[in-house]
Motif scaffolding. Structure first.
Motif, mmCIF file in Angstrom:
data_model
loop_
_atom_site.group_PDB
_atom_site.id
_atom_site.type_symbol
_atom_site.label_atom_id
_atom_site.label_comp_id
_atom_site.label_asym_id
_atom_site.label_seq_id
_atom_site.Cartn_x
_atom_site.Cartn_y
_atom_site.Cartn_z
ATOM 1 N N MET A 257 -21.419 -29.052 14.816
ATOM 2 C CA MET A 257 -22.396 -28.295 14.026
ATOM 3 C C MET A 257 -23.658 -28.032 14.841
ATOM 4 S SD MET A 257 -22.083 -29.661 10.065
ATOM 5 C CE MET A 257 -22.744 -31.266 10.407
ATOM 6 N N ARG A 258 -24.134 -29.057 15.558
ATOM 7 C CA ARG A 258 -25.339 -28.884 16.371
ATOM 8 C C ARG A 258 -25.127 -27.799 17.443
ATOM 9 N NH1 ARG A 258 -29.597 -32.611 16.237
ATOM 10 N NH2 ARG A 258 -29.249 -34.379 14.839
ATOM 11 N N ALA A 259 -23.961 -27.824 18.065
ATOM 12 C CA ALA A 259 -23.673 -26.814 19.098
ATOM 13 C C ALA A 259 -23.649 -25.411 18.493
ATOM 14 C CB ALA A 259 -22.340 -27.129 19.777
ATOM 15 N N LEU A 260 -23.047 -25.277 17.327
ATOM 16 C CA LEU A 260 -22.994 -23.967 16.672
ATOM 17 C C LEU A 260 -24.390 -23.514 16.244
ATOM 18 C CD1 LEU A 260 -19.748 -24.457 14.552
ATOM 19 C CD2 LEU A 260 -20.019 -23.011 16.582
ATOM 20 N N ILE A 261 -25.198 -24.447 15.764
ATOM 21 C CA ILE A 261 -26.570 -24.119 15.373
ATOM 22 C C ILE A 261 -27.364 -23.669 16.597
ATOM 23 C CG2 ILE A 261 -28.760 -25.147 14.606
ATOM 24 C CD1 ILE A 261 -27.073 -26.786 12.567
ATOM 25 N N GLU A 262 -27.265 -24.437 17.688
ATOM 26 C CA GLU A 262 -27.993 -24.092 18.915
ATOM 27 C C GLU A 262 -27.528 -22.747 19.481
ATOM 28 O OE1 GLU A 262 -30.679 -25.503 20.382
ATOM 29 O OE2 GLU A 262 -30.693 -26.821 18.626
ATOM 30 N N ALA A 263 -26.255 -22.410 19.265
ATOM 31 C CA ALA A 263 -25.725 -21.137 19.753
ATOM 32 C C ALA A 263 -26.133 -19.972 18.847
ATOM 33 C CB ALA A 263 -24.203 -21.206 19.859
ATOM 34 N N GLY A 264 -26.785 -20.282 17.734
ATOM 35 C CA GLY A 264 -27.252 -19.226 16.836
ATOM 36 C C GLY A 264 -26.175 -18.653 15.933
ATOM 37 N N VAL A 265 -25.113 -19.395 15.713
ATOM 38 C CA VAL A 265 -24.031 -18.928 14.845
ATOM 39 C C VAL A 265 -24.531 -18.893 13.401
ATOM 40 C CG1 VAL A 265 -21.707 -19.477 13.999
ATOM 41 C CG2 VAL A 265 -22.282 -19.843 16.400
#
Length: 159
Positions: free
Chosen positions: A51-59
């Motif tokens: 989730m953190r990676a997706l949030i940081e990627a702006g998804v």
């Protein structure tokens, strides 16, 4: 049967195998539970890191929910709740980082978070959630609200 050391040893030797099996069974149960707990913690960490990676990627939220459902096999409602929970957690983390970088002491940051009931307000006031990724704006909003009128009681320990 007379109770003497020879008879006692004979009885103990017959029970030894059963006692050993009992201890092994109990120990295996503890180890199995510990392994299961570690596995579940690893899964939870994996979900949060995803989730953190997706949030940081702006998804976008809806795409994130779909991806997490597909990858982790979780129900959509649960994933949506997890995303909101994580955004609240990130809001607190970023607010603390913002205040520390402004030169506030760690104790002062913790005191602000407690006095202004940051976690409680983020949980109960949906309008604050829009500032989850804007720590400066969140700080301004919380400051404008003033200290929490219903502070949480804390235990005080004496040294």
């Amino acid at each position: 049967m007379e109770i003497n050391s020879a008879n006692f040893r004979k009885m103990a030797s017959r029970c030894g195998g059963e006692l050993l099996e009992t201890f092994r069974g109990a120990f295996d149960g503890l180890v199995s539970q510990e392994c299961e707990d570690v596995y579940l913690q690893a899964v939870e960490l994996g979900i949060e890191n995803t989730m953190r990676a997706l949030i940081e990627a702006g998804v976008e939220d809806s795409a994130m929910v779909s991806a997490l459902c597909e990858v982790w096999g979780l129900p959509r409602k649960e994933v949506a709740e997890r995303v909101v929970w994580l955004k609240r957690k990130i809001a607190v983390e970023r607010l603390k980082e913002f205040l520390l970088l402004k030169g506030k002491r760690s104790e002062a940051v913790d005191e602000f978070c407690g006095e202004y009931a940051v976690q409680k307000r983020l949980r109960n006031d949906d309008s604050l959630l829009e500032f989850w990724d804007k720590p400066e704006q969140l700080y301004i909003e919380l400051s404008d609200m003033g200290p929490d009128p219903c502070p949480v009681a804390r235990l005080v320990t004496r040294d």
